[in-house]
Design a protein around this motif. Sequence first.
Motif, PDB file in Angstrom:
ATOM      1  N   UNK A   1       0.801  -0.912   0.060  1.00 42.65           N
ATOM      2  CA  UNK A   1       0.029  -0.065   0.241  1.00 42.65           C
ATOM      3  C   UNK A   1       0.823   1.289   0.049  1.00 42.65           C
ATOM      4  N   UNK A   2       0.253   2.388   0.271  1.00 46.06           N
ATOM      5  CA  UNK A   2       0.895   3.494   0.311  1.00 46.06           C
ATOM      6  C   UNK A   2       2.434   3.364   1.305  1.00 46.06           C
ATOM      7  N   UNK A   3       1.946   2.995   2.582  1.00 47.55           N
ATOM      8  CA  UNK A   3       3.198   2.913   3.458  1.00 47.55           C
ATOM      9  C   UNK A   3       4.253   2.102   3.046  1.00 47.55           C
ATOM     10  N   UNK A   4       3.804   0.852   2.696  1.00 43.05           N
ATOM     11  CA  UNK A   4       4.737  -0.297   2.222  1.00 43.05           C
ATOM     12  C   UNK A   4       5.501   0.372   1.051  1.00 43.05           C
ATOM     13  N   UNK A   5       4.804   0.633   0.082  1.00 39.57           N
ATOM     14  CA  UNK A   5       5.655   1.329  -1.174  1.00 39.57           C
ATOM     15  C   UNK A   5       6.490   2.234  -0.919  1.00 39.57           C
ATOM     16  N   UNK A   6       6.355   3.243   0.063  1.00 35.52           N
ATOM     17  CA  UNK A   6       7.180   4.281   0.372  1.00 35.52           C
ATOM     18  C   UNK A   6       8.308   3.673   1.027  1.00 35.52           C
ATOM     19  N   UNK A   7       7.930   2.932   1.946  1.00 40.04           N
ATOM     20  CA  UNK A   7       9.309   2.179   2.674  1.00 40.04           C
ATOM     21  C   UNK A   7      10.222   1.289   1.636  1.00 40.04           C
ATOM     22  N   UNK A   8       9.702   0.458   0.702  1.00 37.60           N
ATOM     23  CA  UNK A   8      10.409  -0.064  -0.288  1.00 37.60           C
ATOM     24  C   UNK A   8      11.221   0.753  -0.930  1.00 37.60           C
ATOM     25  N   UNK A   9      10.479   2.028  -1.444  1.00 38.84           N
ATOM     26  CA  UNK A   9      11.324   2.814  -2.062  1.00 38.84           C
ATOM     27  C   UNK A   9      12.585   3.416  -1.349  1.00 38.84           C
ATOM     28  N   UNK A  10      12.405   3.771  -0.026  1.00 37.90           N
ATOM     29  CA  UNK A  10      13.391   4.227   0.852  1.00 37.90           C
ATOM     30  C   UNK A  10      14.614   3.301   0.934  1.00 37.90           C
TER      31      UNK A  10
END
Length: 275
Positions: A29-38
């Motif tokens: 989701x939004x949180x998981x995707x942003x953590x993966x990108x980081x």
Amino acid sequence: MVTLRGWDDAVALRGSLEPGRRLVVVGAGFLGGEIAAAGVARGLDVTLVEAADQPLERAIGAEPGAYIAALHREAGIDLRTGTTVTDFHAAPDGRLTGVVLSDGSTVPADTAVLALGAVPSTGWLEGSGLALDGGVHCDASLRALRTDGSTAPGVVAAGDVARVPHRLADGQPLALGHWTNAVEQGAAAAATLLAAEDPEPYTGVPSFWSDLYGARIRSVGLPAAADEARIVEHDLPGRRLEVSYHRSGRLVGALTIGRTARLAFYRSTLQEMTA
């Protein structure tokens, strides 16, 4: 394994995101995707696990979700869709060593982040007489409802915990987990408390945003309430996407990537519809 809910969680997670380590993020989701990108930006080997066929599929639809999936994969993410986590492996000293998936594979991991959503914290309200199914049910002015459907005097709710009927969803009660919604509902709830009588209904148009790999994702309205998504523009190499969302033929939301200026039309249209 870690969860990410507050500042302390973020600091702890940052300390484990060291170049060369193996990160598994459960939930795209939004949180998981942003953590993966980081994680990729910091030089980690990242696997992103999602139970649905595409990231964000329930929120924005299958085809826009596939666009997001392509962004992840182009960035070097090992995206595993249509699968879930069944177990975790650990070394004798308790350190995480791997994540077992429902397809039978095991992904090596030094850190696993569970980004699986949230459940409204309403346990402390049990026995209060308020309607609490999936959050605090409210009327259109954010006044909390009792189980018999009447309003509780002097009690309002706002933000993630509030389930509020929304015109774009044909009056269905919705709980929206975006911070802009919480801020706007907070102001509206205060106005309701200050109103002598007949408080104004809350008519805010929800919005959210996320940035992934230089792609600026912006949305207004309620894409998840739509029964049809119309692709207006789809340009993966150019990092541009425009989607309008409709419910029974009526506009209920829009999403853009790299086309933020186009949201102004959609927002004004939706505001007129909810006023």
